[in-house]
Design a protein around this motif. Structure first.
Motif, PDB file in Angstrom:
ATOM      1  N   ARG A  80       1.809  11.064   1.263  1.00  0.00           N
ATOM      2  CA  ARG A  80       2.361  10.397   0.095  1.00  0.00           C
ATOM      3  C   ARG A  80       2.834   9.005   0.489  1.00  0.00           C
ATOM      4  NH1 ARG A  80       7.437   9.669  -2.212  1.00  0.00           N
ATOM      5  NH2 ARG A  80       8.654  10.602  -0.568  1.00  0.00           N
ATOM      6  N   ALA A  81       2.547   8.038  -0.358  1.00  0.00           N
ATOM      7  CA  ALA A  81       3.052   6.685  -0.142  1.00  0.00           C
ATOM      8  C   ALA A  81       4.550   6.679  -0.421  1.00  0.00           C
ATOM      9  CB  ALA A  81       2.340   5.702  -1.053  1.00  0.00           C
ATOM     10  N   LYS A  82       5.324   6.133   0.516  1.00  0.00           N
ATOM     11  CA  LYS A  82       6.772   6.040   0.312  1.00  0.00           C
ATOM     12  C   LYS A  82       7.145   4.778  -0.461  1.00  0.00           C
ATOM     13  CE  LYS A  82       7.872   6.627   4.715  1.00  0.00           C
ATOM     14  NZ  LYS A  82       8.667   6.836   5.929  1.00  0.00           N
ATOM     15  N   THR A  83       6.320   3.747  -0.344  1.00  0.00           N
ATOM     16  CA  THR A  83       6.554   2.484  -1.050  1.00  0.00           C
ATOM     17  C   THR A  83       5.215   1.976  -1.580  1.00  0.00           C
ATOM     18  OG1 THR A  83       6.158   0.985   0.811  1.00  0.00           O
ATOM     19  CG2 THR A  83       8.385   1.950   0.634  1.00  0.00           C
ATOM     20  N   ASN A  84       5.265   0.876  -2.305  1.00  0.00           N
ATOM     21  CA  ASN A  84       4.024   0.279  -2.793  1.00  0.00           C
ATOM     22  C   ASN A  84       3.502  -0.810  -1.850  1.00  0.00           C
ATOM     23  OD1 ASN A  84       5.890  -1.696  -3.281  1.00  0.00           O
ATOM     24  ND2 ASN A  84       5.394  -1.965  -5.455  1.00  0.00           N
ATOM     25  N   LYS A  85       4.077  -0.935  -0.659  1.00  0.00           N
ATOM     26  CA  LYS A  85       3.644  -1.931   0.314  1.00  0.00           C
ATOM     27  C   LYS A  85       2.575  -1.329   1.220  1.00  0.00           C
ATOM     28  CE  LYS A  85       8.101  -4.204   0.330  1.00  0.00           C
ATOM     29  NZ  LYS A  85       9.309  -4.457   1.107  1.00  0.00           N
ATOM     30  N   ILE A  86       1.433  -2.017   1.312  1.00  0.00           N
ATOM     31  CA  ILE A  86       0.277  -1.503   2.054  1.00  0.00           C
ATOM     32  C   ILE A  86       0.579  -1.278   3.536  1.00  0.00           C
ATOM     33  CG2 ILE A  86      -0.739  -3.754   2.559  1.00  0.00           C
ATOM     34  CD1 ILE A  86      -2.748  -0.704   1.492  1.00  0.00           C
TER      35      ILE A  86
END
Length: 79
Positions: free
Chosen positions: A17-23
């Motif tokens: 799961r992505a924790k943030t929207n930063k690549i």
């Protein structure tokens, strides 16, 4: 020598799961090993089969003591 065992067709499922929207930020990874009872039983079978193979006479010159889980670990509950 070393032998690593594992159940090749697990029923347990993990998540990424992505924790943030930063690549560049690392994702959250949850492997979730051993969630399903079938995986626990499969892993026990792997340990027992590996022990059977390593205990063959042909392996005598190469075998030392078992490091993990250890020779004292024998019952289903312990494994």
């Amino acid at each position: 020598f070393q032998v690593h065992v594992g159940h090749n067709k697990p029923s347990s499922r993990g998540t990424i799961r992505a924790k943030t929207n930063k690549i560049g930020d690392k994702p959250e990874i949850r492997f979730n090993y051993m969630q399903h009872q079938d995986d626990i039983e499969g892993f026990r079978a792997c340990v027992r089969l590996t022990r059977e193979i390593i205990d063959q006479k042909a392996m005598d010159p190469y075998r030392d003591s078992e490091i993990q889980p250890g020779e004292a670990v024998q019952s289903d509950e312990e494994i």
